[in-house]
Design a protein around this motif. Structure first.
Motif, PDB file in Angstrom:
ATOM      1  N   THR A  15       0.875  -1.164   0.000  1.00  0.00           N
ATOM      2  CA  THR A  15       0.000   0.000   0.000  1.00  0.00           C
ATOM      3  C   THR A  15       0.910   1.212   0.000  1.00  0.00           C
ATOM      4  O   THR A  15       1.780   1.340   0.857  1.00  0.00           O
ATOM      5  N   VAL A  79      -3.993  -3.497   3.254  1.00  0.00           N
ATOM      6  CA  VAL A  79      -4.745  -4.722   2.961  1.00  0.00           C
ATOM      7  C   VAL A  79      -4.085  -5.513   1.838  1.00  0.00           C
ATOM      8  O   VAL A  79      -3.288  -4.990   1.066  1.00  0.00           O
ATOM      9  N   SER A  85     -11.417  -2.146   1.008  1.00  0.00           N
ATOM     10  CA  SER A  85     -10.554  -1.032   1.379  1.00  0.00           C
ATOM     11  C   SER A  85     -11.226   0.298   1.073  1.00  0.00           C
ATOM     12  O   SER A  85     -12.167   0.367   0.296  1.00  0.00           O
ATOM     13  N   ALA A  95      -6.764   1.200   1.678  1.00  0.00           N
ATOM     14  CA  ALA A  95      -6.464   0.557   2.953  1.00  0.00           C
ATOM     15  C   ALA A  95      -7.744   0.496   3.774  1.00  0.00           C
ATOM     16  O   ALA A  95      -8.724   1.169   3.457  1.00  0.00           O
ATOM     17  N   GLU A  96      -7.715  -0.315   4.820  1.00  0.00           N
ATOM     18  CA  GLU A  96      -8.842  -0.364   5.734  1.00  0.00           C
ATOM     19  C   GLU A  96      -8.752   0.845   6.661  1.00  0.00           C
ATOM     20  O   GLU A  96      -7.737   1.042   7.338  1.00  0.00           O
TER      21      GLU A  96
END
Length: 164
Positions: A15, A79, A85, A95-96
């Motif tokens: 990420t 993630v 996400s 991303a989370e």
């Protein structure tokens, strides 16, 4: 052998987080988290790469001639491909989102919570994701958050070791 998010394979996609720093104008920085890679684009821009499962926090601030125009803080978890996400302008592919807040009073409360966690000797990037969600929800509702405790952290580490 399958890999868990906490132990991604060597070819796991990262990420990417692009950070900009122009003193007094745009200041974005990593508050916690361990990047797997860093690429400096120029004197004011860099791109950090995070392995799947890594929890990290980004503080973003911007001002103009009249004062602060942006104060934001996000806690995110990188993630694996295929996981749900959230996308943000500085984040690729996504991303989370565990915590997101804006406005200096709320950002200050998050920074105080992080300082309290670190005062316990706990690395903020290792905190239970549920705690960041709790803090987010309490801030959103305008209520005080419960402090993170060593006992809560030990329970999280045991659950994590069991894969839960």
């Amino acid at each position: 052998m399958s890999r868990s998010p906490a132990h991604p394979g060597p070819d796991a996609p990262l990420t990417q987080v692009e950070l900009i720093f122009e003193k007094g104008r745009i200041e974005q920085w990593l508050r916690f988290g361990k990047p797997a890679s860093e690429l400096r684009l120029d004197q004011r821009r860099r791109v950090l790469g995070f392995a799947p499962g890594t929890v990290f926090a980004v503080n973003r601030w911007a001002a103009n001639d009249y004062g602060t125009v942006l104060s934001r803080f996000e806690v995110l978890r990188a993630v694996s491909p295929g996981e749900a996400s959230q996308t943000l302008p500085y984040l690729r592919p996504g991303a989370e989102l565990l915590l997101a807040t804006h406005g200096w009073p709320r950002v200050a409360r998050v920074l105080q919570a992080i300082d309290a966690i670190e005062a316990l000797g706990i690395e903020a990037g290792q905190v239970a994701p549920d705690y960041w969600r709790h803090l987010h929800n309490r801030l959103s509702a305008g209520h005080p958050a419960h402090p993170y405790t060593r006992m809560q952290h030990r329970a999280w580490l045991k659950r994590k070791a069991l894969g839960r």
